[in-house]
Structures are given as C-alpha cells and as structure tokens.
Design an enzyme around this catalytic site. Structure first.
Site, PDB file in Angstrom:
ATOM      1  N   HIS A   1       4.102  -5.391   8.104  1.00 28.60           N
ATOM      2  CA  HIS A   1       4.560  -5.159   9.477  1.00 28.60           C
ATOM      3  C   HIS A   1       4.986  -6.462  10.309  1.00 28.60           C
ATOM      4  CE1 HIS A   1       4.370  -0.921   9.848  1.00 28.60           C
ATOM      5  NE2 HIS A   1       3.260  -0.814   9.030  1.00 28.60           N
TER       6      HIS A   1
ATOM      7  N   TYR B   1      -9.357   6.556  11.885  1.00 31.38           N
ATOM      8  CA  TYR B   1     -10.289   6.845  10.465  1.00 31.38           C
ATOM      9  C   TYR B   1     -11.811   7.088  11.040  1.00 31.38           C
ATOM     10  CZ  TYR B   1      -6.497   5.035   7.455  1.00 31.38           C
ATOM     11  OH  TYR B   1      -5.184   4.978   6.939  1.00 31.38           O
TER      12      TYR B   1
ATOM     13  N   HIS C   1      -7.148   0.609   4.753  1.00 27.15           N
ATOM     14  CA  HIS C   1      -6.354   1.527   5.193  1.00 27.15           C
ATOM     15  C   HIS C   1      -5.601   2.280   4.171  1.00 27.15           C
ATOM     16  CE1 HIS C   1      -2.558   1.627   8.115  1.00 27.15           C
ATOM     17  NE2 HIS C   1      -1.885   1.470   6.925  1.00 27.15           N
TER      18      HIS C   1
ATOM     19  N   HIS D   1       0.869  -1.316   0.131  1.00 26.37           N
ATOM     20  CA  HIS D   1       0.131   0.075   0.095  1.00 26.37           C
ATOM     21  C   HIS D   1       0.924   1.030  -0.080  1.00 26.37           C
ATOM     22  CE1 HIS D   1       0.697  -0.701   4.264  1.00 26.37           C
ATOM     23  NE2 HIS D   1       0.715   0.568   4.460  1.00 26.37           N
TER      24      HIS D   1
ATOM     25  N   ASP E   1       6.085   4.293   4.808  1.00 22.87           N
ATOM     26  CA  ASP E   1       6.838   3.367   5.357  1.00 22.87           C
ATOM     27  C   ASP E   1       6.688   2.238   4.575  1.00 22.87           C
ATOM     28  OD1 ASP E   1       4.203   3.221   6.144  1.00 22.87           O
ATOM     29  OD2 ASP E   1       4.482   2.047   8.008  1.00 22.87           O
ATOM     30  N   HIS E   2       6.082   1.922   3.356  1.00 24.38           N
ATOM     31  CA  HIS E   2       6.141   0.856   2.626  1.00 24.38           C
ATOM     32  C   HIS E   2       6.488   1.252   1.382  1.00 24.38           C
ATOM     33  CE1 HIS E   2       4.701  -1.338   6.185  1.00 24.38           C
ATOM     34  NE2 HIS E   2       3.869  -0.381   6.178  1.00 24.38           N
TER      35      HIS E   2
ATOM     36  N   HIS F   1       1.840   3.927   1.587  1.00 21.10           N
ATOM     37  CA  HIS F   1       2.107   4.738   2.894  1.00 21.10           C
ATOM     38  C   HIS F   1       3.887   4.821   2.779  1.00 21.10           C
ATOM     39  CE1 HIS F   1      -1.907   4.438   5.436  1.00 21.10           C
ATOM     40  NE2 HIS F   1      -1.852   5.527   4.641  1.00 21.10           N
TER      41      HIS F   1
END
Length: 295
Positions: A237, A203, A172, A96, A100-101, A98
């Site tokens: 994660h 959210y 997410h 996805h 951090d990925h 974001h």
C-alpha cells in the site's frame, strides 16, 4: 505517513463486491499514476495506493503484485510505457492473497507467461481465488491463479544478477510475505524491503482466535521486520511508505532519492506493532472482565 488503521481497511473491504471495485474507496486506491524509475533497475508500475513493482534484468523481469482485477491493464500499460515488453516478465510474485493485491495476477500470468511463485500458506487461497479466507470467507474473491512454485521462509529466487528473498510475515494473511533484495545504482548498493502488510484489521486474538496461532504469527512478523536491513522502504500500500509525497519529491529532482528512507521503515514497523499490541491487550482485557450481573 498516512496510516491505514483496521477500521478504515475493514470498511473498505466490507464495501467492495467480488471481482470489482464499486465503492469510492477502492476506486480512489486504484487511481492511475504514471510509471517511473524508483532507483536503478527498480520501477513503480502500480496505482496510487495499490503497489506493483517491476525489477528489470537482462535475462527478463520480475513483477511483484497484481493489484485489483482492474489494476492489471494499468500495470500492463505501465510496463509498456517504460519501454519494456510484457512477455519479458519471467517471474510473478505476490505479497499476500487478498483481492486488492492478487486480483490481477491471473490476467498478468496469462499475458506474460511468467512463472508464479508464492508462499505455501497463501497458495491454497490464491488457487481458490480467495474462497475460504479465514476472515472474509467467500465475500472478497478474485480470479483463481495457478501457483507454479512454492517458496519457503528465507528462500531466494534469482533471475539474471537479481536475487530476491522471501520472509514469511504471517498474520494479515497466513502466508503474507515480505520480499527483500539489493538494488544497485551507480557505485552504490541499497537494501530494499517490500514489506508485507502488518495490519490486524478486526482480527480476534482473545477467546476464539481468527485462526489458531494468529497472535504468535503476528509476533513472528514484527520480530522478522525488525531484523531486516532497509535503505529503500516499499510495501503493498502506497500510504505505508508515503508514496505520493515521495513520488512528487522524486519528480522535482530532490536529492538524495526520497525513497531512501530507513527511518521511515523503522517508524512503520514500530507504529503497526504498537497498534497490534494495543488491540491484543484490549481484547484480552475485555475477555477477562466479568460479565455484568442481571439486576
């Protein structure tokens, strides 16, 4: 399983600045670990909390997720340390959009020359480098990365004798993607699920939704996750799938392979669905409560 709840994750996101990991939490998530073979032709090349996975084939390799901007050099070193060539990575995937990925994807794409394949609903966010995120707006950006091919729900990609299927598990992020494949080890074949994050952070589901349809998107996600056959449970994660504990057990030579964990996958889905439903119920209850009358 160490659980990442919405408050912990949100505090992490709020403390991190664009294109960097100045806060202690993100630095701890990006702590290097030695790369290793999980099973068969599947390898771990990520950091201690931020996952990245290499699937090796005779026709080239598939790399899933790029971590932070600062994770990319780690991933590159890890691939080389395992004896593989960076230029042999032919396909680049993402869970996805974001930071951090997706933060390291632009560098990894440039270094490998790989084709980058992503979902339609995350493609715009990837191309913009995270600008315009429905929750974080322009605060958690990353280097923009060109998407070469869009993949749809239930569609597959193939390289050599390896096939991966994309399942849209939105919420997410709008284009959050769970990938599945089969990995052979000797005479046995294992169903592998790379679960896209199902966390709902802070959210909004009642009143003005974080984006229109977010509640139904999460409903779809949990319905999909429950249907997927799973022997080996992995995710973006490490704490989702007890990475540190399983890595240590594998290093000790524990049999059967500790990453074979179908029950852990079921617990993961159940726990995060419960968290989502409790959040929705609490928000709707609060929204339905009459406002206090002035005295």
């Amino acid at each position: 399983m160490l659980k990442i709840n919405g408050r912990i994750a949100l505090a992490f996101f709020a403390a991190t600045i664009a294109f960097g990991q100045a806060d202690p939490t993100s630095r701890s998530w990006n702590k290097p670990v030695p790369p290793f073979q999980i099973i068969g032709n599947l390898y771990y090349v990520g950091a201690i909390e931020i996952g990245s996975f290499l699937i090796a084939t005779r026709q080239g390799h598939i790399l899933l997720d790029g971590g932070f901007v600062e994770t990319a050099p780690q991933i590159e070193r890890n691939i080389a340390q395992l004896g593989f060539k960076l230029e042999d990575v032919k396909i680049l995937l993402n869970s996805h959009a974001h930071f951090d990925h997706a933060g390291g994807l632009a560098e990894l794409k440039q270094k490998t020359g790989a084709k980058f394949i992503a979902s339609a609903r995350d493609a715009e966010l990837l191309r913009s480098g995270g600008h315009g995120d429905f929750r974080f707006a322009d605060t958690l950006t990353f280097p923009p990365v060109a998407v070469d091919q869009i993949i749809g729900d239930g569609q597959s990609i193939e390289l050599g004798d390896q096939k991966l299927t994309a399942w849209m598990t939105p919420g997410h992020t709008k284009g959050n993607t769970t990938w599945t494949t089969k990995i052979s080890d000797g005479s046995k074949s294992y169903a592998v699920v790379f679960a896209g994050s199902p966390t709902a952070l802070d959210y909004q589901f009642a009143g003005k939704e974080s984006y229109p349809g977010i509640e139904s998107d999460f409903e779809k996600t949990f319905a999909v996750l429950k249907t997927l056959p799973c022997d080996i449970f992995l995710s973006d994660h490490g704490s989702f799938f007890s990475f540190e504990q399983k890595r240590e057990r594998l290093a000790r030579g524990e049999k059967p392979n500790p990453f074979i964990d179908p029950d852990g996958y079921k617990r993961f889905v159940t726990e995060y669905e419960k968290e989502f439903r409790e959040k929705v119920e609490a928000q709707k209850k609060a929204a339905a409560s009459p406002a206090p009358k002035p005295e």
